[in-house]
Design a protein around this motif. Structure first.
Motif, PDB file in Angstrom:
ATOM      1  N   PRO A 180      -0.316   3.719  -3.700  1.00 21.20           N
ATOM      2  CA  PRO A 180       1.046   3.229  -3.966  1.00 21.20           C
ATOM      3  C   PRO A 180       1.713   4.053  -5.056  1.00 21.20           C
ATOM      4  CG  PRO A 180      -0.552   1.420  -3.949  1.00 21.20           C
ATOM      5  CD  PRO A 180      -1.329   2.697  -3.996  1.00 21.20           C
ATOM      6  N   THR A 181       3.031   3.969  -5.109  1.00 24.52           N
ATOM      7  CA  THR A 181       3.819   4.863  -5.950  1.00 24.52           C
ATOM      8  C   THR A 181       4.679   4.093  -6.945  1.00 24.52           C
ATOM      9  OG1 THR A 181       3.936   6.436  -4.121  1.00 24.52           O
ATOM     10  CG2 THR A 181       5.540   6.715  -5.892  1.00 24.52           C
ATOM     11  N   TYR A 182       4.707   4.597  -8.187  1.00 24.91           N
ATOM     12  CA  TYR A 182       5.710   4.178  -9.166  1.00 24.91           C
ATOM     13  C   TYR A 182       6.917   5.104  -9.051  1.00 24.91           C
ATOM     14  CZ  TYR A 182       2.219   1.410 -11.787  1.00 24.91           C
ATOM     15  OH  TYR A 182       1.278   0.490 -12.178  1.00 24.91           O
ATOM     16  N   GLY A 183       8.115   4.544  -9.102  1.00 30.45           N
ATOM     17  CA  GLY A 183       9.320   5.358  -9.092  1.00 30.45           C
ATOM     18  C   GLY A 183      10.541   4.469  -9.053  1.00 30.45           C
ATOM     19  N   PRO A 184      11.718   5.025  -9.349  1.00 31.21           N
ATOM     20  CA  PRO A 184      12.934   4.205  -9.424  1.00 31.21           C
ATOM     21  C   PRO A 184      13.247   3.425  -8.152  1.00 31.21           C
ATOM     22  CG  PRO A 184      13.320   6.352 -10.412  1.00 31.21           C
ATOM     23  CD  PRO A 184      11.966   6.417  -9.779  1.00 31.21           C
ATOM     24  N   ALA A 185      12.993   4.003  -6.980  1.00 26.53           N
ATOM     25  CA  ALA A 185      13.296   3.311  -5.727  1.00 26.53           C
ATOM     26  C   ALA A 185      12.273   2.228  -5.403  1.00 26.53           C
ATOM     27  CB  ALA A 185      13.371   4.308  -4.575  1.00 26.53           C
ATOM     28  N   VAL A 186      11.117   2.294  -6.042  1.00 27.19           N
ATOM     29  CA  VAL A 186      10.050   1.325  -5.784  1.00 27.19           C
ATOM     30  C   VAL A 186      10.288   0.087  -6.653  1.00 27.19           C
ATOM     31  CG1 VAL A 186       7.575   0.878  -5.931  1.00 27.19           C
ATOM     32  CG2 VAL A 186       8.404   3.118  -5.149  1.00 27.19           C
ATOM     33  N   HIS A 187      10.317  -1.066  -6.018  1.00 27.02           N
ATOM     34  CA  HIS A 187      10.604  -2.310  -6.735  1.00 27.02           C
ATOM     35  C   HIS A 187       9.379  -2.733  -7.543  1.00 27.02           C
ATOM     36  CE1 HIS A 187      11.758  -6.515  -7.417  1.00 27.02           C
ATOM     37  NE2 HIS A 187      13.004  -6.111  -7.182  1.00 27.02           N
ATOM     38  N   ASN A 188       9.543  -2.869  -8.846  1.00 21.91           N
ATOM     39  CA  ASN A 188       8.408  -3.109  -9.732  1.00 21.91           C
ATOM     40  C   ASN A 188       7.659  -4.400  -9.418  1.00 21.91           C
ATOM     41  OD1 ASN A 188       8.934  -0.764 -11.212  1.00 21.91           O
ATOM     42  ND2 ASN A 188      10.403  -1.813 -12.530  1.00 21.91           N
ATOM     43  N   LYS A 189       8.389  -5.463  -9.143  1.00 24.55           N
ATOM     44  CA  LYS A 189       7.724  -6.743  -8.894  1.00 24.55           C
ATOM     45  C   LYS A 189       7.009  -6.744  -7.538  1.00 24.55           C
ATOM     46  CE  LYS A 189       9.006 -10.572 -10.641  1.00 24.55           C
ATOM     47  NZ  LYS A 189       9.661 -11.847 -11.039  1.00 24.55           N
ATOM     48  N   LEU A 190       7.601  -6.086  -6.557  1.00 24.27           N
ATOM     49  CA  LEU A 190       6.936  -5.970  -5.261  1.00 24.27           C
ATOM     50  C   LEU A 190       5.691  -5.097  -5.383  1.00 24.27           C
ATOM     51  CD1 LEU A 190       6.936  -6.657  -2.267  1.00 24.27           C
ATOM     52  CD2 LEU A 190       8.502  -4.738  -1.884  1.00 24.27           C
ATOM     53  N   LEU A 191       5.782  -4.026  -6.160  1.00 24.14           N
ATOM     54  CA  LEU A 191       4.618  -3.178  -6.382  1.00 24.14           C
ATOM     55  C   LEU A 191       3.506  -3.954  -7.093  1.00 24.14           C
ATOM     56  CD1 LEU A 191       3.169  -0.453  -6.334  1.00 24.14           C
ATOM     57  CD2 LEU A 191       4.416   0.179  -8.415  1.00 24.14           C
ATOM     58  N   SER A 192       3.865  -4.762  -8.075  1.00 31.33           N
ATOM     59  CA  SER A 192       2.861  -5.579  -8.781  1.00 31.33           C
ATOM     60  C   SER A 192       2.178  -6.546  -7.823  1.00 31.33           C
ATOM     61  CB  SER A 192       3.523  -6.357  -9.923  1.00 31.33           C
ATOM     62  OG  SER A 192       3.985  -5.481 -10.926  1.00 31.33           O
ATOM     63  N   LEU A 193       2.963  -7.112  -6.902  1.00 31.20           N
ATOM     64  CA  LEU A 193       2.380  -8.011  -5.909  1.00 31.20           C
ATOM     65  C   LEU A 193       1.367  -7.273  -5.040  1.00 31.20           C
ATOM     66  CD1 LEU A 193       4.137 -10.745  -3.875  1.00 31.20           C
ATOM     67  CD2 LEU A 193       2.835  -9.023  -2.640  1.00 31.20           C
ATOM     68  N   VAL A 194       1.713  -6.052  -4.610  1.00 38.67           N
ATOM     69  CA  VAL A 194       0.797  -5.250  -3.799  1.00 38.67           C
ATOM     70  C   VAL A 194      -0.485  -4.950  -4.574  1.00 38.67           C
ATOM     71  CG1 VAL A 194       0.467  -2.961  -2.751  1.00 38.67           C
ATOM     72  CG2 VAL A 194       2.589  -4.230  -2.341  1.00 38.67           C
ATOM     73  N   GLN A 195      -0.357  -4.631  -5.854  1.00 40.85           N
ATOM     74  CA  GLN A 195      -1.532  -4.357  -6.685  1.00 40.85           C
ATOM     75  C   GLN A 195      -2.415  -5.599  -6.836  1.00 40.85           C
ATOM     76  OE1 GLN A 195       1.102  -2.607  -9.804  1.00 40.85           O
ATOM     77  NE2 GLN A 195      -0.465  -1.022  -9.947  1.00 40.85           N
ATOM     78  N   GLU A 196      -1.786  -6.743  -6.976  1.00 43.50           N
ATOM     79  CA  GLU A 196      -2.551  -7.996  -7.088  1.00 43.50           C
ATOM     80  C   GLU A 196      -3.290  -8.295  -5.789  1.00 43.50           C
ATOM     81  OE1 GLU A 196       0.359 -10.893  -8.163  1.00 43.50           O
ATOM     82  OE2 GLU A 196       0.766  -9.949 -10.126  1.00 43.50           O
ATOM     83  N   VAL A 197      -2.620  -8.074  -4.665  1.00 40.05           N
ATOM     84  CA  VAL A 197      -3.251  -8.276  -3.361  1.00 40.05           C
ATOM     85  C   VAL A 197      -4.458  -7.350  -3.208  1.00 40.05           C
ATOM     86  CG1 VAL A 197      -2.945  -7.949  -0.869  1.00 40.05           C
ATOM     87  CG2 VAL A 197      -1.190  -9.143  -2.195  1.00 40.05           C
ATOM     88  N   ALA A 198      -4.296  -6.088  -3.614  1.00 38.17           N
ATOM     89  CA  ALA A 198      -5.396  -5.131  -3.511  1.00 38.17           C
ATOM     90  C   ALA A 198      -6.591  -5.570  -4.345  1.00 38.17           C
ATOM     91  CB  ALA A 198      -4.917  -3.745  -3.951  1.00 38.17           C
ATOM     92  N   GLU A 199      -6.312  -6.050  -5.547  1.00 43.03           N
ATOM     93  CA  GLU A 199      -7.400  -6.491  -6.431  1.00 43.03           C
ATOM     94  C   GLU A 199      -8.143  -7.684  -5.833  1.00 43.03           C
ATOM     95  OE1 GLU A 199      -8.155  -7.689 -11.119  1.00 43.03           O
ATOM     96  OE2 GLU A 199      -6.139  -7.222 -10.410  1.00 43.03           O
ATOM     97  N   LYS A 200      -7.405  -8.654  -5.313  1.00 42.65           N
ATOM     98  CA  LYS A 200      -8.029  -9.839  -4.716  1.00 42.65           C
ATOM     99  C   LYS A 200      -8.827  -9.476  -3.466  1.00 42.65           C
ATOM    100  CE  LYS A 200      -4.528 -13.150  -6.302  1.00 42.65           C
ATOM    101  NZ  LYS A 200      -3.367 -13.996  -5.902  1.00 42.65           N
ATOM    102  N   SER A 201      -8.371  -8.468  -2.744  1.00 44.19           N
ATOM    103  CA  SER A 201      -9.000  -8.092  -1.476  1.00 44.19           C
ATOM    104  C   SER A 201     -10.067  -7.017  -1.643  1.00 44.19           C
ATOM    105  CB  SER A 201      -7.927  -7.605  -0.490  1.00 44.19           C
ATOM    106  OG  SER A 201      -6.910  -8.572  -0.317  1.00 44.19           O
ATOM    107  N   GLY A 202     -10.270  -6.541  -2.861  1.00 44.91           N
ATOM    108  CA  GLY A 202     -11.272  -5.499  -3.104  1.00 44.91           C
ATOM    109  C   GLY A 202     -10.906  -4.153  -2.523  1.00 44.91           C
ATOM    110  N   ILE A 203      -9.610  -3.870  -2.474  1.00 46.92           N
ATOM    111  CA  ILE A 203      -9.131  -2.594  -1.924  1.00 46.92           C
ATOM    112  C   ILE A 203      -8.854  -1.628  -3.086  1.00 46.92           C
ATOM    113  CG2 ILE A 203      -7.292  -1.456  -0.615  1.00 46.92           C
ATOM    114  CD1 ILE A 203      -6.894  -4.167   0.855  1.00 46.92           C
ATOM    115  N   PRO A 204      -9.525  -0.488  -3.142  1.00 41.95           N
ATOM    116  CA  PRO A 204      -9.273   0.469  -4.226  1.00 41.95           C
ATOM    117  C   PRO A 204      -7.911   1.133  -4.068  1.00 41.95           C
ATOM    118  CG  PRO A 204     -10.747   1.444  -2.603  1.00 41.95           C
ATOM    119  CD  PRO A 204     -10.532   0.015  -2.180  1.00 41.95           C
ATOM    120  N   LEU A 205      -7.235   1.377  -5.186  1.00 39.76           N
ATOM    121  CA  LEU A 205      -5.932   2.040  -5.170  1.00 39.76           C
ATOM    122  C   LEU A 205      -5.966   3.295  -6.027  1.00 39.76           C
ATOM    123  CD1 LEU A 205      -3.446  -0.966  -5.614  1.00 39.76           C
ATOM    124  CD2 LEU A 205      -4.236   0.070  -3.476  1.00 39.76           C
ATOM    125  N   GLN A 206      -5.123   4.251  -5.679  1.00 36.17           N
ATOM    126  CA  GLN A 206      -4.928   5.471  -6.470  1.00 36.17           C
ATOM    127  C   GLN A 206      -3.439   5.589  -6.761  1.00 36.17           C
ATOM    128  OE1 GLN A 206      -7.671   8.843  -5.021  1.00 36.17           O
ATOM    129  NE2 GLN A 206      -7.181   7.770  -3.129  1.00 36.17           N
TER     130      GLN A 206
END
Length: 371
Positions: A276-302
């Motif tokens: 996943p990507t940080y950047g101005p067009a990327v919505h911060n709260k939606l990105l945080s939700l995706v990161q939380e989902v990944a953590e709960k699901s045991g999915i590694p992120l880069q």
């Protein structure tokens, strides 16, 4: 050992039909502005998993689940691949070209291609002088590949013979190379950028249907055209759908290969998870939700960053209409815009799982307000 392999195979979310679809879809030419053949294959696969579908005037295809729901969520990829146009036919029957998207001239010499003419595909090759002739004159620099000196040889020896084959100025040219498998679960193909995205969003739709998940919103599974020349398909379809949330998938660079700077491009490696990507067009709260989902699901992120635009369809969705909270989930890819684009099976599966679990977490009540 055999038992553990069987166990791993049983755990895969991809079935044999998935793999057949992937191979067929990747091997079907879908050049910028001429995406119809690939889109037809994609839609035929998707139809059983959606309630309805539609196609916009330029060929973007959308499968819809819960079409009457007022709240709309998009999962999106782009369908087009880079290619060439026939620009000039010489009296001797050779074809000079113009780019169609960001095709790499340096990889062209000696490649085999299809010229998609009025009578169907015609085989041709990028001709290139032998090394003996290139190095034979000490006073002359060795030529390097440029658009101006690249040409195709289709076996014709006059302009008339070219035209008799159905080839014309404006005929589109794609490389012949297709899907293959390497050791350790690596795949290679000509156009993982970004037909792998189209594959993954179709698999998300399949899993939702087969697992009988009911979504509290309308899901729009979007395979957009013309990304490679300015995100044009996404621009059109975002205005038409007017989504409330968009999840975009595309490819990003594996930076562990030679000649790529991690200082500039970040630290991303095939086989270590979606990016996943940080950047101005990327919505911060939606990105945080995706990161939380990944953590709960045991999915590694880069995680990676962009300084201005993402350079993907995310930008078109984010800034469409009155603004659409959008997130970009990329998959690591080696050798982008070549005929041997390479990615890892585990990243495909983890990206599918991440989108799937994110969709199950979202609802019209999800708070994405910044203030």
């Amino acid at each position: 050992m055999a038992k553990s392999k069987a166990a791993r195979k049983a755990e895969s979310i991809l079935n044999e039909r998935s793999h057949q679809f992937l191979r067929n879809y990747l091997n079907t030419p879908s050049p910028v502005g001429f995406e119809t053949a690939g889109q037809r294959i994609w839609l035929d696969y998707l139809k059983p998993y959606v309630d309805t579908h539609f196609v916009d005037p330029y060929g973007t295809v959308v499968g819809v689940v819960n079409p009457d729901a007022p709240f709309k969520v998009v999962i999106e990829a782009h369908a087009d691949e880079i290619s060439w146009f026939v620009n000039y036919i010489t009296p001797e029957g050779l074809l000079y070209l113009k780019r169609n998207g960001g095709v790499d001239h340096q990889i062209a010499p000696s490649q085999r291609v299809f010229v998609h003419g009025k009578k169907g595909p015609v085989k041709a090759v990028f001709g290139w002088p032998a090394i003996h002739t290139r190095l034979g004159n000490a006073d002359q620099k060795e030529p390097v590949a440029k658009v101006e000196n690249l040409f195709l040889d289709c076996g014709a020896r006059s302009k008339k013979e070219v035209e008799d084959l159905g080839i014309h100025v404006g005929a589109v040219v794609t490389y012949q190379d297709g899907f293959d498998e390497l050791a350790n679960d690596y795949y290679i193909a000509r156009a993982f950028d970004n037909r792998i995205g189209g594959f993954m969003i179709a698999e998300v739709a399949r899993l939702l249907k087969e697992n009988k998940k009911k979504l509290p919103y309308g899901l729009y599974v979007v395979n957009a055209v013309q990304e490679e020349i300015g995100l044009r398909g996404a621009e059109m379809i975002a205005r038409r759908i007017k989504p409330n949330i968009a999840i975009i998938t595309d490819v990003t660079h594996d930076t562990s290969t030679p000649m790529i700077s991690k200082i500039i491009e970040g630290d991303v490696v095939c086989g270590k998870g979606p990016s996943p990507t940080y950047g101005p067009a990327v919505h911060n709260k939606l990105l945080s939700l995706v990161q939380e989902v990944a953590e709960k699901s045991g999915i590694p992120l880069q995680m990676r960053t962009v300084s201005r635009s993402t350079g993907t369809d995310t930008d078109s969705f984010a800034y469409a209409n009155d603004g659409c909270p959008s997130v970009l989930i990329s998959i690591p890819l080696r050798y982008m815009h070549t005929t041997v684009e390479m990615l890892h099976k585990s990243d495909i599966e983890n990206t599918i799982k991440l989108m799937y679990e994110t969709l199950l977490t979202l609802s019209p009540k999800t708070n994405l307000s910044y203030l």
